[in-house]
Scaffold this motif. Structure first.
Motif, PDB file in Angstrom:
ATOM      1  N   ASP A  20       0.832  -1.201   0.000  1.00 48.56           N
ATOM      2  CA  ASP A  20       0.000   0.000   0.000  1.00 48.56           C
ATOM      3  C   ASP A  20       0.868   1.252   0.000  1.00 48.56           C
ATOM      4  OD1 ASP A  20      -2.342  -1.459  -0.038  1.00 48.56           O
ATOM      5  OD2 ASP A  20      -2.689  -1.295   2.113  1.00 48.56           O
ATOM      6  N   ALA A  21       1.914   1.244   0.810  1.00 44.01           N
ATOM      7  CA  ALA A  21       2.826   2.391   0.857  1.00 44.01           C
ATOM      8  C   ALA A  21       3.512   2.569  -0.492  1.00 44.01           C
ATOM      9  CB  ALA A  21       3.857   2.209   1.965  1.00 44.01           C
ATOM     10  N   GLY A  22       3.932   1.466  -1.103  1.00 44.02           N
ATOM     11  CA  GLY A  22       4.558   1.527  -2.422  1.00 44.02           C
ATOM     12  C   GLY A  22       3.606   2.058  -3.473  1.00 44.02           C
ATOM     13  N   ARG A  23       2.344   1.642  -3.391  1.00 48.02           N
ATOM     14  CA  ARG A  23       1.329   2.123  -4.348  1.00 48.02           C
ATOM     15  C   ARG A  23       1.150   3.623  -4.222  1.00 48.02           C
ATOM     16  NH1 ARG A  23      -3.888   3.306  -3.706  1.00 48.02           N
ATOM     17  NH2 ARG A  23      -3.940   2.311  -1.669  1.00 48.02           N
ATOM     18  N   LEU A  24       1.100   4.112  -3.004  1.00 51.97           N
ATOM     19  CA  LEU A  24       0.939   5.555  -2.801  1.00 51.97           C
ATOM     20  C   LEU A  24       2.146   6.322  -3.337  1.00 51.97           C
ATOM     21  CD1 LEU A  24      -0.632   5.594   0.767  1.00 51.97           C
ATOM     22  CD2 LEU A  24      -1.773   6.079  -1.408  1.00 51.97           C
ATOM     23  N   LEU A  25       3.337   5.815  -3.068  1.00 50.82           N
ATOM     24  CA  LEU A  25       4.547   6.472  -3.552  1.00 50.82           C
ATOM     25  C   LEU A  25       4.643   6.421  -5.079  1.00 50.82           C
ATOM     26  CD1 LEU A  25       7.038   5.136  -0.867  1.00 50.82           C
ATOM     27  CD2 LEU A  25       6.375   7.537  -1.192  1.00 50.82           C
ATOM     28  N   ALA A  26       4.164   5.340  -5.664  1.00 50.02           N
ATOM     29  CA  ALA A  26       4.274   5.138  -7.108  1.00 50.02           C
ATOM     30  C   ALA A  26       3.201   5.877  -7.900  1.00 50.02           C
ATOM     31  CB  ALA A  26       4.200   3.641  -7.425  1.00 50.02           C
ATOM     32  N   ALA A  27       2.274   6.517  -7.225  1.00 52.01           N
ATOM     33  CA  ALA A  27       1.187   7.201  -7.934  1.00 52.01           C
ATOM     34  C   ALA A  27       1.718   8.220  -8.934  1.00 52.01           C
ATOM     35  CB  ALA A  27       0.246   7.866  -6.932  1.00 52.01           C
ATOM     36  N   THR A  28       2.784   8.901  -8.604  1.00 50.82           N
ATOM     37  CA  THR A  28       3.365   9.897  -9.506  1.00 50.82           C
ATOM     38  C   THR A  28       3.876   9.250 -10.790  1.00 50.82           C
ATOM     39  OG1 THR A  28       3.990  11.224  -7.622  1.00 50.82           O
ATOM     40  CG2 THR A  28       5.112  11.717  -9.667  1.00 50.82           C
ATOM     41  N   CYS A  29       4.317   8.012 -10.704  1.00 53.38           N
ATOM     42  CA  CYS A  29       4.871   7.318 -11.864  1.00 53.38           C
ATOM     43  C   CYS A  29       3.835   7.121 -12.962  1.00 53.38           C
ATOM     44  CB  CYS A  29       5.449   5.974 -11.448  1.00 53.38           C
ATOM     45  SG  CYS A  29       6.648   6.066 -10.100  1.00 53.38           S
ATOM     46  N   ALA A  30       2.552   7.088 -12.568  1.00 54.06           N
ATOM     47  CA  ALA A  30       1.476   6.863 -13.535  1.00 54.06           C
ATOM     48  C   ALA A  30       1.420   7.957 -14.587  1.00 54.06           C
ATOM     49  CB  ALA A  30       0.132   6.759 -12.810  1.00 54.06           C
ATOM     50  N   ASN A  31       1.893   9.139 -14.257  1.00 53.41           N
ATOM     51  CA  ASN A  31       1.866  10.230 -15.233  1.00 53.41           C
ATOM     52  C   ASN A  31       2.577   9.848 -16.528  1.00 53.41           C
ATOM     53  OD1 ASN A  31       0.463  12.026 -13.568  1.00 53.41           O
ATOM     54  ND2 ASN A  31       2.341  12.694 -12.582  1.00 53.41           N
ATOM     55  N   CYS A  32       3.673   9.127 -16.423  1.00 56.19           N
ATOM     56  CA  CYS A  32       4.448   8.746 -17.611  1.00 56.19           C
ATOM     57  C   CYS A  32       4.401   7.246 -17.900  1.00 56.19           C
ATOM     58  CB  CYS A  32       5.910   9.158 -17.446  1.00 56.19           C
ATOM     59  SG  CYS A  32       6.147  10.932 -17.261  1.00 56.19           S
ATOM     60  N   HIS A  33       4.325   6.426 -16.841  1.00 61.73           N
ATOM     61  CA  HIS A  33       4.452   4.981 -17.009  1.00 61.73           C
ATOM     62  C   HIS A  33       3.117   4.244 -16.955  1.00 61.73           C
ATOM     63  CE1 HIS A  33       8.835   5.003 -17.003  1.00 61.73           C
ATOM     64  NE2 HIS A  33       8.736   5.951 -16.083  1.00 61.73           N
ATOM     65  N   GLY A  34       2.008   4.972 -16.879  1.00 59.65           N
ATOM     66  CA  GLY A  34       0.687   4.361 -16.908  1.00 59.65           C
ATOM     67  C   GLY A  34       0.212   3.875 -15.553  1.00 59.65           C
ATOM     68  N   THR A  35      -1.090   3.643 -15.481  1.00 59.91           N
ATOM     69  CA  THR A  35      -1.705   3.158 -14.256  1.00 59.91           C
ATOM     70  C   THR A  35      -1.088   1.829 -13.855  1.00 59.91           C
ATOM     71  OG1 THR A  35      -3.764   4.247 -14.876  1.00 59.91           O
ATOM     72  CG2 THR A  35      -3.908   2.536 -13.179  1.00 59.91           C
ATOM     73  N   ASP A  36      -0.660   1.751 -12.616  1.00 56.37           N
ATOM     74  CA  ASP A  36      -0.016   0.548 -12.069  1.00 56.37           C
ATOM     75  C   ASP A  36       1.200   0.113 -12.867  1.00 56.37           C
ATOM     76  OD1 ASP A  36      -1.794   0.361  -9.907  1.00 56.37           O
ATOM     77  OD2 ASP A  36      -3.242  -0.743 -11.118  1.00 56.37           O
ATOM     78  N   GLY A  37       1.811   1.067 -13.586  1.00 58.44           N
ATOM     79  CA  GLY A  37       3.042   0.778 -14.319  1.00 58.44           C
ATOM     80  C   GLY A  37       2.840   0.155 -15.673  1.00 58.44           C
ATOM     81  N   ARG A  38       1.603   0.133 -16.167  1.00 60.64           N
ATOM     82  CA  ARG A  38       1.322  -0.443 -17.480  1.00 60.64           C
ATOM     83  C   ARG A  38       1.248   0.691 -18.501  1.00 60.64           C
ATOM     84  NH1 ARG A  38      -0.931  -3.837 -13.898  1.00 60.64           N
ATOM     85  NH2 ARG A  38      -2.952  -2.880 -13.632  1.00 60.64           N
ATOM     86  N   SER A  39       2.362   0.945 -19.150  1.00 60.22           N
ATOM     87  CA  SER A  39       2.477   2.037 -20.105  1.00 60.22           C
ATOM     88  C   SER A  39       1.641   1.767 -21.350  1.00 60.22           C
ATOM     89  CB  SER A  39       3.943   2.228 -20.510  1.00 60.22           C
ATOM     90  OG  SER A  39       4.055   3.247 -21.463  1.00 60.22           O
ATOM     91  N   VAL A  40       1.105   2.829 -21.896  1.00 64.39           N
ATOM     92  CA  VAL A  40       0.366   2.700 -23.151  1.00 64.39           C
ATOM     93  C   VAL A  40       1.228   3.154 -24.324  1.00 64.39           C
ATOM     94  CG1 VAL A  40      -1.923   2.879 -22.111  1.00 64.39           C
ATOM     95  CG2 VAL A  40      -0.717   4.953 -22.802  1.00 64.39           C
ATOM     96  N   GLY A  41       2.510   3.317 -24.073  1.00 65.68           N
ATOM     97  CA  GLY A  41       3.447   3.686 -25.131  1.00 65.68           C
ATOM     98  C   GLY A  41       4.209   4.939 -24.794  1.00 65.68           C
TER      99      GLY A  41
END
Length: 101
Positions: A20-41
């Motif tokens: 859960d802590a990792g998910r909260l910290l990783a939220a910013t990554c979604a801006n470039c790397h997609g939701t939950d780290g699944r990039s759309v390109g």
């Protein structure tokens, strides 16, 4: 008996809190790397990437070994423990979750 059962569940509860802590910290990554780290390109997908691989990449950004436009600044904004939580979160994600087949 109840105390023993609760004690047995403690590691699982702790692991859930870490994800859960990792998910909260990783939220910013979604801006470039997609939701939950699944990039759309356009950027690398992080979902399912082994944690040690992602930590090596983040360390290369932090040290300046790997050139970047923004990642070196973003990576430097986290502590090593926070980066480990982020890496563990992405490692726990299925790369193909939610993909229509």
């Amino acid at each position: 008996m109840t105390l023993v059962c609760l004690w047995a569940l403690a590691p699982a509860a702790h692991a859930g809190n870490a994800l859960d802590a990792g998910r909260l910290l990783a939220a910013t990554c979604a801006n470039c790397h997609g939701t939950d780290g699944r990039s759309v390109g356009g950027t690398e997908s992080l979902a399912g990437m082994p944690g040690d691989t992602l930590l090596r990449k983040l360390a290369a950004f932090t040290s300046g070994e790997k050139p970047a436009t923004i990642m070196h600044q973003i990576a430097k904004g986290y502590t090593p423990d926070q980066l480990a939580l982020i890496a563990a979160y992405f490692a726990a994600q299925r790369p193909d979750a939610g993909v229509a087949r």
